[in-house]
Design a protein around this motif. Structure first.
Motif, PDB file in Angstrom:
ATOM      1  N   ALA A 257      34.948  40.990  45.445  1.00 33.73           N
ATOM      2  CA  ALA A 257      36.008  41.478  44.567  1.00 33.73           C
ATOM      3  C   ALA A 257      37.258  40.605  44.615  1.00 33.73           C
ATOM      4  O   ALA A 257      38.206  40.852  43.859  1.00 33.73           O
ATOM      5  CB  ALA A 257      36.370  42.919  44.938  1.00 33.73           C
ATOM      6  N   PRO A 259      39.804  37.683  43.800  1.00 34.67           N
ATOM      7  CA  PRO A 259      40.033  36.963  42.537  1.00 34.67           C
ATOM      8  C   PRO A 259      39.315  35.608  42.533  1.00 34.67           C
ATOM      9  O   PRO A 259      39.196  34.942  43.563  1.00 34.67           O
ATOM     10  CB  PRO A 259      41.555  36.788  42.505  1.00 34.67           C
ATOM     11  N   ARG A 275      31.029  39.941  37.693  1.00 36.96           N
ATOM     12  CA  ARG A 275      32.121  40.014  38.658  1.00 36.96           C
ATOM     13  C   ARG A 275      32.184  41.421  39.239  1.00 36.96           C
ATOM     14  O   ARG A 275      31.817  42.398  38.571  1.00 36.96           O
ATOM     15  CB  ARG A 275      33.463  39.677  38.000  1.00 36.96           C
ATOM     16  N   VAL A 276      32.632  41.504  40.467  1.00 39.49           N
ATOM     17  CA  VAL A 276      32.866  42.786  41.129  1.00 39.49           C
ATOM     18  C   VAL A 276      34.363  43.054  41.093  1.00 39.49           C
ATOM     19  O   VAL A 276      35.171  42.171  41.402  1.00 39.49           O
ATOM     20  CB  VAL A 276      32.368  42.760  42.590  1.00 39.49           C
ATOM     21  N   ARG A 277      34.744  44.261  40.686  1.00 31.98           N
ATOM     22  CA  ARG A 277      36.160  44.615  40.703  1.00 31.98           C
ATOM     23  C   ARG A 277      36.336  46.015  41.272  1.00 31.98           C
ATOM     24  O   ARG A 277      35.396  46.826  41.301  1.00 31.98           O
ATOM     25  CB  ARG A 277      36.768  44.547  39.309  1.00 31.98           C
ATOM     26  N   ALA A 278      37.529  46.291  41.744  1.00 32.18           N
ATOM     27  CA  ALA A 278      37.828  47.612  42.269  1.00 32.18           C
ATOM     28  C   ALA A 278      37.794  48.636  41.140  1.00 32.18           C
ATOM     29  O   ALA A 278      38.176  48.335  40.001  1.00 32.18           O
ATOM     30  CB  ALA A 278      39.198  47.619  42.939  1.00 32.18           C
ATOM     31  N   ASP A 279      37.330  49.845  41.446  1.00 34.30           N
ATOM     32  CA  ASP A 279      37.329  50.888  40.429  1.00 34.30           C
ATOM     33  C   ASP A 279      38.740  51.453  40.251  1.00 34.30           C
ATOM     34  O   ASP A 279      39.693  51.028  40.915  1.00 34.30           O
ATOM     35  CB  ASP A 279      36.325  51.988  40.766  1.00 34.30           C
ATOM     36  N   HIS A 285      33.858  50.048  43.906  1.00 34.59           N
ATOM     37  CA  HIS A 285      33.724  48.857  43.080  1.00 34.59           C
ATOM     38  C   HIS A 285      32.826  49.137  41.887  1.00 34.59           C
ATOM     39  O   HIS A 285      31.997  50.051  41.905  1.00 34.59           O
ATOM     40  CB  HIS A 285      33.151  47.703  43.900  1.00 34.59           C
ATOM     41  N   TRP A 287      30.595  46.901  38.550  1.00 39.57           N
ATOM     42  CA  TRP A 287      30.024  45.614  38.130  1.00 39.57           C
ATOM     43  C   TRP A 287      30.421  45.329  36.698  1.00 39.57           C
ATOM     44  O   TRP A 287      30.202  46.133  35.804  1.00 39.57           O
ATOM     45  CB  TRP A 287      28.496  45.689  38.250  1.00 39.57           C
ATOM     46  N   ASP A 288      31.048  44.167  36.490  1.00 34.73           N
ATOM     47  CA  ASP A 288      31.412  43.717  35.156  1.00 34.73           C
ATOM     48  C   ASP A 288      30.517  42.552  34.764  1.00 34.73           C
ATOM     49  O   ASP A 288      30.729  41.415  35.224  1.00 34.73           O
ATOM     50  CB  ASP A 288      32.887  43.263  35.109  1.00 34.73           C
TER      51      ASP A 288
END
Length: 291
Positions: A257, A259, A275-279, A285, A287-288
């Motif tokens: 996650a 940057p 990409r992995v991002r915080a929810d 997390h 998945w985008d």
């Protein structure tokens, strides 16, 4: 032509997909697929749980895991991370209760479509030595090994933990065991990620800090489905050490996650790059997928 909606891509295997990443050309080479029965693959899940993710399920009620390899091209060199299942097919009643159909056979055609021949691959790096990751690597022709120029990279722990018995003895002189953080190809380093197997490895590809990102991480079987990004604590039937696998998944997602990080998850249906991002709550997390 615009890409298919993500919902459609979650229940089908990925076709050949290519991305430019800094100085690298990265290509997902499809070989086949394996169906995962959610309540078997993730012990403890119930049929009621699967109602929460119908868009991930195929007509048989299974998750679809893509099978293939990642071609990494740098200047005139070529690395292949994992080599699919090979020219085999198992019907659902011949696999395992947690699985459905298991199919390979497409990787060589995918490699040709990407503009490479097997003899041009100088390095094959394994995340681990399960059948759906080594299927084509050790096959030969009447003129010798299919990948006639390749050395074989895997973690030292995987090699010592049974690799010598999994790789044909005639090819042992080609094996290059590597330790955590070791560069195995220009700009590509091995990262130990135990749990699925004792010597499982991920790989980190250095970017150039431009719009493509600072680095790309190859998951291997740290993750099998996009669902695990939000649910890393779900146990996996085939993880050799389930507690270690959960620790590895959790740490992997926290790191992914950061940057500038892109992830290649070769089993993620038709969303293998993302990409992995915080929810929204900041305590998990999501998945985008990248198009």
């Amino acid at each position: 032509m615009s890409p298919a909606p993500t919902a459609q891509r979650l229940s089908r295997p990925s076709p050949l997909r290519t991305r430019t990443f800094g100085q690298y050309r990265l290509t997902h080479l499809p070989d086949g697929l394996v169906q995962l029965r959610p309540t078997g693959w993730f012990p403890g899940l119930t049929a009621a749980d699967t109602d929460g993710f119908p868009d991930h399920l195929d007509a048989d009620g299974c998750l679809v895991a893509a099978i293939g390899g990642l071609l990494v091209e740098y200047e005139d060199r070529a690395l292949l991370i994992d080599t699919g299942y090979g020219p085999r097919r198992l019907a659902a009643d011949r696999t395992h209760p947690s699985m459905g159909e298991l199919v390979g056979g497409g990787l060589l055609g995918s490699l040709t479509e990407a503009g490479r021949a097997p003899a041009e691959i100088d390095t094959i790096a394994f995340t681990h030595l399960h059948d759906d990751h080594v299927g084509w690597a050790f096959l030969g022709t009447d003129r010798g090994p299919l990948f006639s120029s390749a050395s074989f990279v895997l973690s030292t722990a995987e090699w010592r933990g049974g690799g010598a018995g999994s790789i044909p003895a005639v090819l042992h002189d080609r094996v290059r065991p590597a330790v955590d953080g070791e560069e195995v190809f220009p700009g590509v380093t091995l990262r130990e990620s135990p749990g699925h197997t004792g010597g499982h490895a991920s790989y980190v590809i250095a970017g150039d800090g431009g719009p493509d990102g600072d680095r790309l991480i190859v998951t291997g079987d740290v993750l099998h489905s996009p669902l695990q990004v939000a649910h890393p604590h779900w146990p996996v039937f085939f993880d050799a050490d389930r507690a270690a696998a959960v620790r590895t998944r959790t740490a992997f997602l926290q790191d992914a996650a950061a940057p500038g990080t892109v992830v290649y998850a070769g089993h993620f249906a038709d969303v293998v790059f993302g990409r992995v991002r915080a929810d929204r709550d900041g305590d998990g997390h999501v998945w985008d997928p990248l198009s």
